[in-house]
Scaffold this motif. Structure first.
Motif, PDB file in Angstrom:
ATOM      1  N   PRO A 187      -0.774   5.760 -16.171  1.00 34.65           N
ATOM      2  CA  PRO A 187      -0.996   6.310 -14.833  1.00 34.65           C
ATOM      3  C   PRO A 187      -1.953   5.444 -14.030  1.00 34.65           C
ATOM      4  CG  PRO A 187      -0.993   8.071 -16.450  1.00 34.65           C
ATOM      5  CD  PRO A 187      -0.938   6.791 -17.227  1.00 34.65           C
ATOM      6  N   LEU A 188      -1.764   5.445 -12.712  1.00 30.33           N
ATOM      7  CA  LEU A 188      -2.519   4.549 -11.839  1.00 30.33           C
ATOM      8  C   LEU A 188      -4.023   4.804 -11.940  1.00 30.33           C
ATOM      9  CD1 LEU A 188       0.319   4.006 -10.827  1.00 30.33           C
ATOM     10  CD2 LEU A 188      -0.526   4.190  -8.488  1.00 30.33           C
ATOM     11  N   ALA A 189      -4.796   3.724 -11.799  1.00 34.10           N
ATOM     12  CA  ALA A 189      -6.257   3.788 -11.864  1.00 34.10           C
ATOM     13  C   ALA A 189      -6.842   3.007 -10.697  1.00 34.10           C
ATOM     14  CB  ALA A 189      -6.768   3.217 -13.190  1.00 34.10           C
ATOM     15  N   VAL A 190      -8.054   3.364 -10.291  1.00 29.57           N
ATOM     16  CA  VAL A 190      -8.733   2.706  -9.168  1.00 29.57           C
ATOM     17  C   VAL A 190      -8.861   1.207  -9.439  1.00 29.57           C
ATOM     18  CG1 VAL A 190     -10.894   2.540  -7.881  1.00 29.57           C
ATOM     19  CG2 VAL A 190     -10.012   4.781  -8.535  1.00 29.57           C
ATOM     20  N   GLY A 191      -8.523   0.407  -8.449  1.00 32.56           N
ATOM     21  CA  GLY A 191      -8.664  -1.045  -8.548  1.00 32.56           C
ATOM     22  C   GLY A 191      -7.488  -1.760  -9.174  1.00 32.56           C
ATOM     23  N   GLU A 192      -6.545  -1.017  -9.728  1.00 36.01           N
ATOM     24  CA  GLU A 192      -5.372  -1.638 -10.359  1.00 36.01           C
ATOM     25  C   GLU A 192      -4.496  -2.291  -9.302  1.00 36.01           C
ATOM     26  OE1 GLU A 192      -1.738  -0.291 -13.369  1.00 36.01           O
ATOM     27  OE2 GLU A 192      -3.080   1.202 -12.479  1.00 36.01           O
ATOM     28  N   ARG A 193      -3.982  -3.470  -9.622  1.00 35.93           N
ATOM     29  CA  ARG A 193      -3.064  -4.166  -8.725  1.00 35.93           C
ATOM     30  C   ARG A 193      -1.660  -4.138  -9.324  1.00 35.93           C
ATOM     31  NH1 ARG A 193      -5.899  -9.509  -5.922  1.00 35.93           N
ATOM     32  NH2 ARG A 193      -7.473  -8.319  -4.714  1.00 35.93           N
ATOM     33  N   LEU A 194      -0.751  -3.569  -8.566  1.00 39.29           N
ATOM     34  CA  LEU A 194       0.647  -3.470  -8.999  1.00 39.29           C
ATOM     35  C   LEU A 194       1.457  -4.556  -8.307  1.00 39.29           C
ATOM     36  CD1 LEU A 194       1.042   0.396  -8.610  1.00 39.29           C
ATOM     37  CD2 LEU A 194       0.523  -0.856 -10.716  1.00 39.29           C
ATOM     38  N   PRO A 195       2.122  -5.428  -9.072  1.00 37.67           N
ATOM     39  CA  PRO A 195       2.927  -6.475  -8.439  1.00 37.67           C
ATOM     40  C   PRO A 195       4.141  -5.899  -7.729  1.00 37.67           C
ATOM     41  CG  PRO A 195       3.296  -6.453 -10.809  1.00 37.67           C
ATOM     42  CD  PRO A 195       2.179  -5.480 -10.544  1.00 37.67           C
ATOM     43  N   LEU A 196       4.577  -6.593  -6.682  1.00 41.63           N
ATOM     44  CA  LEU A 196       5.771  -6.205  -5.941  1.00 41.63           C
ATOM     45  C   LEU A 196       6.865  -7.234  -6.164  1.00 41.63           C
ATOM     46  CD1 LEU A 196       4.187  -5.144  -2.525  1.00 41.63           C
ATOM     47  CD2 LEU A 196       5.021  -3.627  -4.336  1.00 41.63           C
ATOM     48  N   GLY A 197       8.114  -6.782  -6.139  1.00 45.19           N
ATOM     49  CA  GLY A 197       9.240  -7.685  -6.234  1.00 45.19           C
ATOM     50  C   GLY A 197       9.548  -8.321  -4.888  1.00 45.19           C
ATOM     51  N   GLU A 198      10.560  -9.154  -4.881  1.00 43.60           N
ATOM     52  CA  GLU A 198      10.971  -9.807  -3.645  1.00 43.60           C
ATOM     53  C   GLU A 198      11.760  -8.834  -2.773  1.00 43.60           C
ATOM     54  OE1 GLU A 198      10.050 -12.813  -2.597  1.00 43.60           O
ATOM     55  OE2 GLU A 198       8.801 -12.850  -4.416  1.00 43.60           O
ATOM     56  N   VAL A 199      11.563  -8.943  -1.494  1.00 47.50           N
ATOM     57  CA  VAL A 199      12.290  -8.094  -0.546  1.00 47.50           C
ATOM     58  C   VAL A 199      13.754  -8.507  -0.535  1.00 47.50           C
ATOM     59  CG1 VAL A 199      12.482  -7.371   1.861  1.00 47.50           C
ATOM     60  CG2 VAL A 199      10.222  -7.752   0.839  1.00 47.50           C
ATOM     61  N   THR A 200      14.648  -7.523  -0.688  1.00 50.68           N
ATOM     62  CA  THR A 200      16.078  -7.832  -0.788  1.00 50.68           C
ATOM     63  C   THR A 200      16.901  -7.332   0.385  1.00 50.68           C
ATOM     64  OG1 THR A 200      16.443  -5.816  -2.085  1.00 50.68           O
ATOM     65  CG2 THR A 200      15.999  -7.847  -3.312  1.00 50.68           C
ATOM     66  N   GLY A 201      16.311  -6.497   1.241  1.00 55.29           N
ATOM     67  CA  GLY A 201      17.086  -5.962   2.357  1.00 55.29           C
ATOM     68  C   GLY A 201      16.187  -5.455   3.457  1.00 55.29           C
ATOM     69  N   PRO A 202      16.755  -5.227   4.639  1.00 53.51           N
ATOM     70  CA  PRO A 202      15.967  -4.729   5.769  1.00 53.51           C
ATOM     71  C   PRO A 202      15.675  -3.242   5.619  1.00 53.51           C
ATOM     72  CG  PRO A 202      18.258  -4.878   6.394  1.00 53.51           C
ATOM     73  CD  PRO A 202      18.168  -5.436   5.000  1.00 53.51           C
ATOM     74  N   PRO A 203      14.660  -2.737   6.315  1.00 50.70           N
ATOM     75  CA  PRO A 203      14.378  -1.298   6.281  1.00 50.70           C
ATOM     76  C   PRO A 203      15.559  -0.496   6.817  1.00 50.70           C
ATOM     77  CG  PRO A 203      12.549  -2.516   7.250  1.00 50.70           C
ATOM     78  CD  PRO A 203      13.684  -3.479   7.121  1.00 50.70           C
ATOM     79  N   GLY A 204      15.606   0.788   6.466  1.00 45.50           N
ATOM     80  CA  GLY A 204      16.670   1.647   6.953  1.00 45.50           C
ATOM     81  C   GLY A 204      16.622   1.789   8.460  1.00 45.50           C
ATOM     82  N   PRO A 205      17.770   1.742   9.128  1.00 44.15           N
ATOM     83  CA  PRO A 205      17.806   1.800  10.605  1.00 44.15           C
ATOM     84  C   PRO A 205      17.704   3.228  11.135  1.00 44.15           C
ATOM     85  CG  PRO A 205      20.010   1.568   9.746  1.00 44.15           C
ATOM     86  CD  PRO A 205      19.098   1.578   8.539  1.00 44.15           C
ATOM     87  N   VAL A 206      16.611   3.926  10.788  1.00 37.99           N
ATOM     88  CA  VAL A 206      16.424   5.301  11.237  1.00 37.99           C
ATOM     89  C   VAL A 206      14.985   5.484  11.697  1.00 37.99           C
ATOM     90  CG1 VAL A 206      18.179   6.242   9.686  1.00 37.99           C
ATOM     91  CG2 VAL A 206      15.801   6.103   8.924  1.00 37.99           C
ATOM     92  N   ASP A 207      14.783   6.485  12.558  1.00 37.89           N
ATOM     93  CA  ASP A 207      13.421   6.852  12.935  1.00 37.89           C
ATOM     94  C   ASP A 207      12.831   7.794  11.893  1.00 37.89           C
ATOM     95  OD1 ASP A 207      13.455   5.368  15.295  1.00 37.89           O
ATOM     96  OD2 ASP A 207      14.480   6.974  16.366  1.00 37.89           O
ATOM     97  N   VAL A 208      13.545   8.881  11.602  1.00 35.78           N
ATOM     98  CA  VAL A 208      13.147   9.827  10.570  1.00 35.78           C
ATOM     99  C   VAL A 208      14.401  10.260   9.827  1.00 35.78           C
ATOM    100  CG1 VAL A 208      12.108  12.061  10.075  1.00 35.78           C
ATOM    101  CG2 VAL A 208      11.173  10.662  11.909  1.00 35.78           C
ATOM    102  N   ALA A 209      14.359  10.248   8.493  1.00 37.71           N
ATOM    103  CA  ALA A 209      15.524  10.624   7.691  1.00 37.71           C
ATOM    104  C   ALA A 209      15.484  12.111   7.363  1.00 37.71           C
ATOM    105  CB  ALA A 209      15.547   9.814   6.401  1.00 37.71           C
ATOM    106  N   PRO A 210      16.640  12.791   7.393  1.00 39.85           N
ATOM    107  CA  PRO A 210      16.666  14.200   6.982  1.00 39.85           C
ATOM    108  C   PRO A 210      16.385  14.331   5.499  1.00 39.85           C
ATOM    109  CG  PRO A 210      18.894  13.367   7.282  1.00 39.85           C
ATOM    110  CD  PRO A 210      17.964  12.283   7.759  1.00 39.85           C
ATOM    111  N   THR A 211      15.711  15.414   5.125  1.00 40.88           N
ATOM    112  CA  THR A 211      15.387  15.654   3.725  1.00 40.88           C
ATOM    113  C   THR A 211      15.771  17.071   3.358  1.00 40.88           C
ATOM    114  OG1 THR A 211      13.157  16.424   4.262  1.00 40.88           O
ATOM    115  CG2 THR A 211      13.424  14.067   3.831  1.00 40.88           C
ATOM    116  N   GLY A 212      15.799  17.345   2.057  1.00 40.00           N
ATOM    117  CA  GLY A 212      16.124  18.682   1.585  1.00 40.00           C
ATOM    118  C   GLY A 212      14.994  19.661   1.855  1.00 40.00           C
TER     119      GLY A 212
END
Length: 286
Positions: free
Chosen positions: A145-170
């Motif tokens: 589980p996450l702890a203060v100061g921990e650095r989590l690596p990120l992968g490479e960006v593979t696509g653009p953000p979703g073309p929406v302002d706000v997405a509907p949710t359940g």
């Protein structure tokens, strides 16, 4: 040289873990499936930031999380509704949000629901274990589980953000209605037990977690009271320990169990269990 992309944990909250689609197919080795409890919320968060479905997100519990981005990126928060801020300024929930390098993203305490999902463009790229980056609280596989100061690596960006302002949710549940199929050990219970299960007043217990949702309510009487030889159990199994009150097995559940399973919850209903806070009424429907 490209700098390593990462997010730094500023505030881990009550319990924040890395989750993805889990590691199915290893039950014969005693390894649970694990993965995001609210799978639709996890998938939506990834779509909003342009990640593939299998990218890992951060799953929070009740009190949210705060992270700082090492580089500019896109974030999205779904699942439990909670206020979201970037450097202290309000940001959209269930929407792609552009964040500059060094900015702090804060997901506050959930006001509806239990678990929020924070996706970052590129996905959380910790080392996979058995094909998954998911934290498994039962077996200890995957990142802690996450702890203060921990650095989590990120992968490479593979696509653009979703073309929406706000997405509907359940809709987040005020009452949890769960469809259930009886078996495989329904015959270990009296004829009254299914009626009690479907008409009794059950509520989510404070002892619930990613392993199982414990319920408070009327006990289910057994016909056979001898010990059951341990046998395989599946996601959504409703196991009945000696005290007689049901436990619904969730993503980090054990793969073997020694108490009878009276029924199994329909898989389409399981994501809603992730958002049911203690005290939420639960109703079973045959």
């Amino acid at each position: 040289m490209t700098r390593t992309r990462y997010v730094e944990v500023v505030r881990p909250g009550a319990l924040s873990t890395v989750q993805d689609l889990g590691r199915p197919g290893h039950a014969h080795l005693g390894v649970p499936r694990s993965g995001a409890l609210d799978l639709p919320a996890h998938l939506l968060a990834n779509r909003l930031v342009g990640n593939p479905p299998e990218a890992a997100t951060i799953e929070t519990t009740l009190t949210g999380v705060s992270v700082r981005l090492g580089q500019a990126g896109t974030v999205a928060v779904t699942g439990a509704w909670a206020p979201v801020t970037v450097n202290g300024r309000p940001a959209s929930w269930s929407a792609p949000v552009s964040v500059p390098a060094g900015a702090q993203v804060d997901v506050a305490t959930a006001r509806r629901g239990v678990r929020s999902y924070l996706a970052v463009s590129g996905g959380i790229a910790v080392a996979p274990v058995l094909g998954s980056r998911a934290t498994d609280l039962l077996s200890g596989l995957g990142p802690t589980p996450l702890a203060v100061g921990e650095r989590l690596p990120l992968g490479e960006v593979t696509g653009p953000p979703g073309p929406v302002d706000v997405a509907p949710t359940g809709t987040l549940p005020e009452e949890l209605a769960l469809r259930i199929v009886l078996g495989p050990r329904a015959d270990w219970f009296t004829d009254e037990a299914p009626r009690i299960l479907t008409t009794g007043r059950y509520v989510v217990s404070t002892a619930s977690n990613r392993i199982g949702m414990r319920l408070d309510g009327p006990p289910l009487p057994r016909r056979i009271t001898t010990e059951l030889r341990s046998e395989g159990v599946v996601l959504g199994a409703v196991q009945v320990p000696a005290a007689g009150t049901p436990v619904i097995f969730l993503a980090d559940h054990p793969t073997m169990g020694g108490y009878p399973v009276i029924g199994v919850v329909h898989p389409d209903d399981l994501p809603r269990t992730a958002q049911a806070a203690p005290g939420t009424p639960v109703r079973f429907v045959l």
